[in-house]
Design an enzyme around this catalytic site. Sequence first.
Site, PDB file in Angstrom:
ATOM      1  N   ARG A  18      53.563  38.894  38.901  1.00  0.00           N
ATOM      2  CA  ARG A  18      53.283  39.558  37.637  1.00  0.00           C
ATOM      3  C   ARG A  18      53.607  41.050  37.669  1.00  0.00           C
ATOM      4  O   ARG A  18      54.078  41.609  36.688  1.00  0.00           O
ATOM      5  CB  ARG A  18      51.794  39.360  37.328  1.00  0.00           C
ATOM      6  CG  ARG A  18      51.397  39.581  35.900  1.00  0.00           C
ATOM      7  CD  ARG A  18      50.019  39.038  35.614  1.00  0.00           C
ATOM      8  NE  ARG A  18      48.973  39.796  36.287  1.00  0.00           N
ATOM      9  CZ  ARG A  18      47.670  39.573  36.097  1.00  0.00           C
ATOM     10  NH1 ARG A  18      47.286  38.611  35.286  1.00  0.00           N
ATOM     11  NH2 ARG A  18      46.765  40.290  36.728  1.00  0.00           N
TER      12      ARG A  18
ATOM     13  N   LYS B 258      43.823  33.107  32.215  1.00  0.00           N
ATOM     14  CA  LYS B 258      42.799  33.430  31.208  1.00  0.00           C
ATOM     15  C   LYS B 258      43.348  34.257  30.063  1.00  0.00           C
ATOM     16  O   LYS B 258      43.118  33.954  28.907  1.00  0.00           O
ATOM     17  CB  LYS B 258      41.712  34.297  31.865  1.00  0.00           C
ATOM     18  CG  LYS B 258      40.469  33.624  32.250  1.00  0.00           C
ATOM     19  CD  LYS B 258      39.458  34.653  32.802  1.00  0.00           C
ATOM     20  CE  LYS B 258      40.081  35.670  33.610  1.00  0.00           C
ATOM     21  NZ  LYS B 258      39.905  36.649  34.374  1.00  0.00           N
TER      22      LYS B 258
ATOM     23  N   ARG C 105      40.269  41.558  44.676  1.00  0.00           N
ATOM     24  CA  ARG C 105      39.824  41.008  43.389  1.00  0.00           C
ATOM     25  C   ARG C 105      39.355  39.568  43.517  1.00  0.00           C
ATOM     26  O   ARG C 105      38.417  39.150  42.839  1.00  0.00           O
ATOM     27  CB  ARG C 105      40.930  41.143  42.342  1.00  0.00           C
ATOM     28  CG  ARG C 105      40.869  42.532  41.702  1.00  0.00           C
ATOM     29  CD  ARG C 105      42.114  42.963  40.995  1.00  0.00           C
ATOM     30  NE  ARG C 105      42.637  42.060  40.029  1.00  0.00           N
ATOM     31  CZ  ARG C 105      43.948  41.818  39.859  1.00  0.00           C
ATOM     32  NH1 ARG C 105      44.817  42.417  40.622  1.00  0.00           N
ATOM     33  NH2 ARG C 105      44.348  40.997  38.936  1.00  0.00           N
TER      34      ARG C 105
ATOM     35  N   ARG D 120      51.671  43.845  37.877  1.00  0.00           N
ATOM     36  CA  ARG D 120      50.835  44.896  37.313  1.00  0.00           C
ATOM     37  C   ARG D 120      50.455  45.843  38.454  1.00  0.00           C
ATOM     38  O   ARG D 120      50.557  45.484  39.620  1.00  0.00           O
ATOM     39  CB  ARG D 120      49.577  44.245  36.716  1.00  0.00           C
ATOM     40  CG  ARG D 120      49.043  44.956  35.503  1.00  0.00           C
ATOM     41  CD  ARG D 120      47.987  44.091  34.819  1.00  0.00           C
ATOM     42  NE  ARG D 120      46.791  43.949  35.628  1.00  0.00           N
ATOM     43  CZ  ARG D 120      45.825  43.072  35.370  1.00  0.00           C
ATOM     44  NH1 ARG D 120      45.923  42.270  34.339  1.00  0.00           N
ATOM     45  NH2 ARG D 120      44.766  43.008  36.144  1.00  0.00           N
TER      46      ARG D 120
ATOM     47  N   ARG E 293      31.355  39.477  34.012  1.00  0.00           N
ATOM     48  CA  ARG E 293      31.965  39.267  35.310  1.00  0.00           C
ATOM     49  C   ARG E 293      30.919  39.239  36.414  1.00  0.00           C
ATOM     50  O   ARG E 293      31.258  39.149  37.577  1.00  0.00           O
ATOM     51  CB  ARG E 293      32.916  40.410  35.583  1.00  0.00           C
ATOM     52  CG  ARG E 293      34.360  39.984  35.733  1.00  0.00           C
ATOM     53  CD  ARG E 293      35.175  41.222  35.989  1.00  0.00           C
ATOM     54  NE  ARG E 293      36.500  40.957  36.433  1.00  0.00           N
ATOM     55  CZ  ARG E 293      37.552  40.812  35.630  1.00  0.00           C
ATOM     56  NH1 ARG E 293      37.400  40.844  34.330  1.00  0.00           N
ATOM     57  NH2 ARG E 293      38.741  40.629  36.139  1.00  0.00           N
TER      58      ARG E 293
HETATM   59  P1  ADP Z   1      42.284  39.825  36.013  1.00  0.00           P
HETATM   60  O1  ADP Z   1      41.904  38.735  35.087  1.00  0.00           O
HETATM   61  O2  ADP Z   1      43.685  39.717  36.516  1.00  0.00           O
HETATM   62  O3  ADP Z   1      41.314  40.070  37.106  1.00  0.00           O
HETATM   63  P2  ADP Z   1      41.445  41.878  34.060  1.00  0.00           P
HETATM   64  O4  ADP Z   1      42.456  42.480  33.177  1.00  0.00           O
HETATM   65  O5  ADP Z   1      40.465  40.947  33.474  1.00  0.00           O
HETATM   66  O6  ADP Z   1      42.309  41.190  35.222  1.00  0.00           O
HETATM   67  O7  ADP Z   1      40.623  43.011  34.839  1.00  0.00           O
HETATM   68  C1  ADP Z   1      41.261  44.035  35.546  1.00  0.00           C
HETATM   69  C2  ADP Z   1      40.231  44.997  36.150  1.00  0.00           C
HETATM   70  O8  ADP Z   1      39.458  45.615  35.105  1.00  0.00           O
HETATM   71  C3  ADP Z   1      39.190  44.369  37.071  1.00  0.00           C
HETATM   72  O9  ADP Z   1      39.680  44.205  38.390  1.00  0.00           O
HETATM   73  C4  ADP Z   1      38.053  45.393  36.966  1.00  0.00           C
HETATM   74  O10 ADP Z   1      38.304  46.524  37.766  1.00  0.00           O
HETATM   75  C5  ADP Z   1      38.115  45.835  35.512  1.00  0.00           C
HETATM   76  N1  ADP Z   1      37.205  45.034  34.660  1.00  0.00           N
HETATM   77  C6  ADP Z   1      37.565  44.215  33.632  1.00  0.00           C
HETATM   78  N2  ADP Z   1      36.497  43.625  33.084  1.00  0.00           N
HETATM   79  C7  ADP Z   1      35.415  44.070  33.774  1.00  0.00           C
HETATM   80  C8  ADP Z   1      34.020  43.821  33.715  1.00  0.00           C
HETATM   81  N3  ADP Z   1      33.492  42.955  32.843  1.00  0.00           N
HETATM   82  N4  ADP Z   1      33.203  44.457  34.589  1.00  0.00           N
HETATM   83  C9  ADP Z   1      33.700  45.319  35.481  1.00  0.00           C
HETATM   84  N5  ADP Z   1      35.004  45.586  35.617  1.00  0.00           N
HETATM   85  C10 ADP Z   1      35.864  44.990  34.773  1.00  0.00           C
END
Ligand code: ADP
Length: 184
Positions: free
Chosen positions: A128, A14, A141, A130, A89
Site C-alpha cells: 500500500r 476495513k 500496529r 502509506r 480501538r
Molecule cells: P489501519 O486500519 O491501517 O490501522 P487507520 O487509518 O485506521 O489505519 O489508523 C492509522 C493510525 O491512526 C493508527 O495506527 C493510530 O495511530 C491512529 N488512530 C486511528 N484511530 C484511532 C483510535 N481510535 N485511537 C487511537 N489512535 C487511532
Amino acid sequence: MTRLIFLGPPGAGKGTQAQTLAAFLQIPHISTGDILRQAIQEKTDLGKKAQSFMDQGELVPDKLVEDMVEERLKKSDAQTGWILDGFPRKVTQAEFLAKLLNSLGQGGEQVVNLDAPDETVITRLLGRGRKDDTEEVIRRRLEVYRDDTAPLINYYSDRQKLLTVNGNQSQEEVFTDLKNIIAG
Ligand code: ADP
C-alpha cells in the site's frame, strides 16, 4: 437507520469496505485514521499532537480521538446513520462510545468484524505504501491490534452486537457478504 462499527486488523480491508458500504447506504463514512491524517496535513493542533504516535504505529491518546468522534457524531449528516471505521480501538474507547451514543440517543449500533489472517494483512499493507506502512511500523500496529483492539471482539460479542465477515476474499465477495449480513 444503520449504525455500524467496523473492527478488524490493519490491512483487513476495513477502510475500502466501509467507504463502499457507506456510499451504497448514503450515510457518512467516519474514519478516525482519515480525520487524523487530514489534521496532520493541515498542521492543526490535533495533527501536531497525533503525528508522532501515528508514525510509530501507536494509538493516539484516547481524549484526542474521543473528542474528535464526539464532534463528528453531533453533526447533522450523522443523524441518519453512519459507519465508524477505526473507532473504537480499545475497551476504554468502546465504553466512551457506549455512553456517548446513549447521551445522543443513537442506539442500535452493530459491529462488523472483518477478519483476515496475518499473512494476508501484511502482504496488503506492504503493497500500500502509506507513510506508516513500513515493516517495523506494521509489526507494531499488528501488536497494538492484538493487545488493545482484538479484545473488542469479545466485548461486542458479549453484548450481542457482533457480526463477522471473512476479509480473506476478493473485495467484491467481501462486499456481497457485508450487504447480506447487515440485511440480517
Ligand atoms: P489501519 O486500519 O491501517 O490501522 P487507520 O487509518 O485506521 O489505519 O489508523 C492509522 C493510525 O491512526 C493508527 O495506527 C493510530 O495511530 C491512529 N488512530 C486511528 N484511530 C484511532 C483510535 N481510535 N485511537 C487511537 N489512535 C487511532
